[in-house]
Design an enzyme around this catalytic site. Sequence first.
Site, PDB file in Angstrom:
ATOM      1  N   GLY A 257       0.818  -1.203   0.000  1.00  0.00           N
ATOM      2  CA  GLY A 257       0.000   0.000   0.000  1.00  0.00           C
ATOM      3  C   GLY A 257       0.849   1.248   0.000  1.00  0.00           C
ATOM      4  N   SER A 258       0.293   2.325   0.513  1.00  0.00           N
ATOM      5  CA  SER A 258       0.957   3.621   0.453  1.00  0.00           C
ATOM      6  C   SER A 258       2.127   3.694   1.426  1.00  0.00           C
ATOM      7  CB  SER A 258      -0.031   4.740   0.759  1.00  0.00           C
ATOM      8  OG  SER A 258      -0.361   4.756   2.137  1.00  0.00           O
TER       9      SER A 258
ATOM     10  N   GLU B  72       5.702  -3.368   0.959  1.00  0.00           N
ATOM     11  CA  GLU B  72       5.831  -3.047  -0.467  1.00  0.00           C
ATOM     12  C   GLU B  72       4.996  -1.796  -0.683  1.00  0.00           C
ATOM     13  OE1 GLU B  72       5.544  -2.106  -3.896  1.00  0.00           O
ATOM     14  OE2 GLU B  72       3.965  -3.607  -4.065  1.00  0.00           O
ATOM     15  N   LEU B  73       5.684  -0.663  -0.919  1.00  0.00           N
ATOM     16  CA  LEU B  73       5.035   0.630  -0.816  1.00  0.00           C
ATOM     17  C   LEU B  73       4.974   1.338  -2.172  1.00  0.00           C
ATOM     18  CD1 LEU B  73       6.730   1.581   2.580  1.00  0.00           C
ATOM     19  CD2 LEU B  73       4.615   0.299   2.177  1.00  0.00           C
ATOM     20  N   GLY B  74       4.980   2.653  -2.159  1.00  0.00           N
ATOM     21  CA  GLY B  74       4.737   3.418  -3.359  1.00  0.00           C
ATOM     22  C   GLY B  74       5.924   3.482  -4.307  1.00  0.00           C
TER      23      GLY B  74
ATOM     24  N   CYS C  70       1.622   0.520  -8.443  1.00  0.00           N
ATOM     25  CA  CYS C  70       2.825   1.026  -7.770  1.00  0.00           C
ATOM     26  C   CYS C  70       4.000   1.128  -8.731  1.00  0.00           C
ATOM     27  CB  CYS C  70       3.179   0.141  -6.579  1.00  0.00           C
ATOM     28  SG  CYS C  70       3.517  -1.585  -7.002  1.00  0.00           S
TER      29      CYS C  70
ATOM     30  N   GLU D 224       3.915  10.626  -6.257  1.00  0.00           N
ATOM     31  CA  GLU D 224       3.276   9.456  -6.857  1.00  0.00           C
ATOM     32  C   GLU D 224       1.822   9.827  -7.126  1.00  0.00           C
ATOM     33  OE1 GLU D 224       2.697   4.693  -5.983  1.00  0.00           O
ATOM     34  OE2 GLU D 224       2.577   6.094  -4.309  1.00  0.00           O
TER      35      GLU D 224
ATOM     36  N   PHE E 103      -0.666   8.149  -9.005  1.00  0.00           N
ATOM     37  CA  PHE E 103      -1.632   7.049  -9.037  1.00  0.00           C
ATOM     38  C   PHE E 103      -2.788   7.380  -9.972  1.00  0.00           C
ATOM     39  CE2 PHE E 103      -2.863   3.053  -6.772  1.00  0.00           C
ATOM     40  CZ  PHE E 103      -1.587   2.508  -6.758  1.00  0.00           C
TER      41      PHE E 103
END
Length: 484
Positions: free
Chosen positions: A229-230, A251-253, A285, A379, A381
């Site tokens: 996620g963020s 596991e991020l942006g 991502c 980011e 998105f």
Amino acid sequence: MTLLNAEVWDRKFYSDSWQDSAHDYPVIEPATGNALGTVGLATPKDVNHAAARAAEAQRSWAAASPQQRAAVLRRAGELFTAHAAEIEDWLVREAGSTRAKAAAETQLAVGECFECATLPTHPQGEVLTSEEARWSLARRRPAGVVSVIAPFNFPLVLGLRSVAPALALGNAVLLKPDPRTAVSGGVVIARVFEEAGLPAGVLHLLPGDGSVGQAVVEAPEVRVISFTGSTPVGRAIGEQAGRLLKRAHLELGGNNALVVLPGADVRKAASAGAFGSYMHQGQICMTTGRHIVHESLVEEYTAVLAAKAKALPVGDPAREEVALGPIIDRRQLERVHGIVTASVTAGATLAAGGEMDGAGYRATVLTDLTTDMPAWREEIFGPVAPVIGFSTLEEAARIVNDCEYGLSVGILGDVGTAMKLADRIDSGKVHINEQTVNDEPNAPFGGVKASGTGSRFGGAAANIEAFTETQWVTVRPDIADYPF
């Protein structure tokens, strides 16, 4: 047989069996605003009960033979195949996926299950040397209970890529999907493993708000948290896990760069760039968020990319053939438009797009940027492709690395030059002559810097490291003599 019959899951969550919920959440089709059904939300109390039950069930599941666990994973893969059309329909309507994206995601789910079916029989330890007259072994044991917190954008795969290896390696799982995609990212997974013969109590589906997310992290039975996620939320979960002495895989942006080298085929490069920026409306991502193009090609590249962007239809993927579906909700749609508008106000030029289109956003190309503009730094998105030029390889490397994120980079052009650039880049993934959006079940996946805690998913080595603990074991032929 219908896998997702609403009579099974309507207003329910899954913990041992389908349980009535005290709280409901409407399943909304982002393209139309129509209600598709109602999921049941869990409470922190439900999480605590599920965690205790999971810890109990995990011991029996871990004791099952490797082939028994592998058979469940193989059967799950077969069920994803058999029910692909039904699952894809939900990904289209609930997550706003195009048909092509939904089909690709479902196939990744199939591959994930079959790949993880090999984990139970994979070597899980090593023989160590010892100065003593004994055998010395390091073996991998299941971590115990794993919490998986998954996002809305690729809801099926981004949940399953942690659920499947964790189960295969003998763990129990608490799965918290994003409530906006609780069917395609939660009910689908629970129903598949229920039908695949996973014993009761090993997998729990717990949709909910932030209090439920906090509960699946804090539950004392949970040893590992897998979050996608963020970056802001990931930081909070990492801090919480650290305080509780739990492992958190984050596991991020990303704000991923695509570098177009001098001499590259501009038409092919722009096609790759369009795919990287506009697939699933840029809600990935790994989306290409920065196009860094050699000064000899930047004008032509921008023109070709803008022409492609203008030709991409936006609409409802459940009812028409479109390239871009809806943004997940109105709040995110307005955020995307706000970043574009702020950048144009600061001096950027719109070469294409820059407009809302119903629940979607037109494929957008921005030029004349500086690196401090929000469309370059953040980011987004959303389907936005900012383009900037460079003159030397050193400058390209500096621009790529001048970013808080480090998830994925694509380099297009001469392979030798690309290899030299790749060695200078801080990124969890580098793809030469490919765009930034890439994933395979057997490949390690993760990022550096603000993109997360490294490659924590994908492939036997990363999955075993992520979802097991190391135990040191020694064996002597007789009881040793001690000086006491």
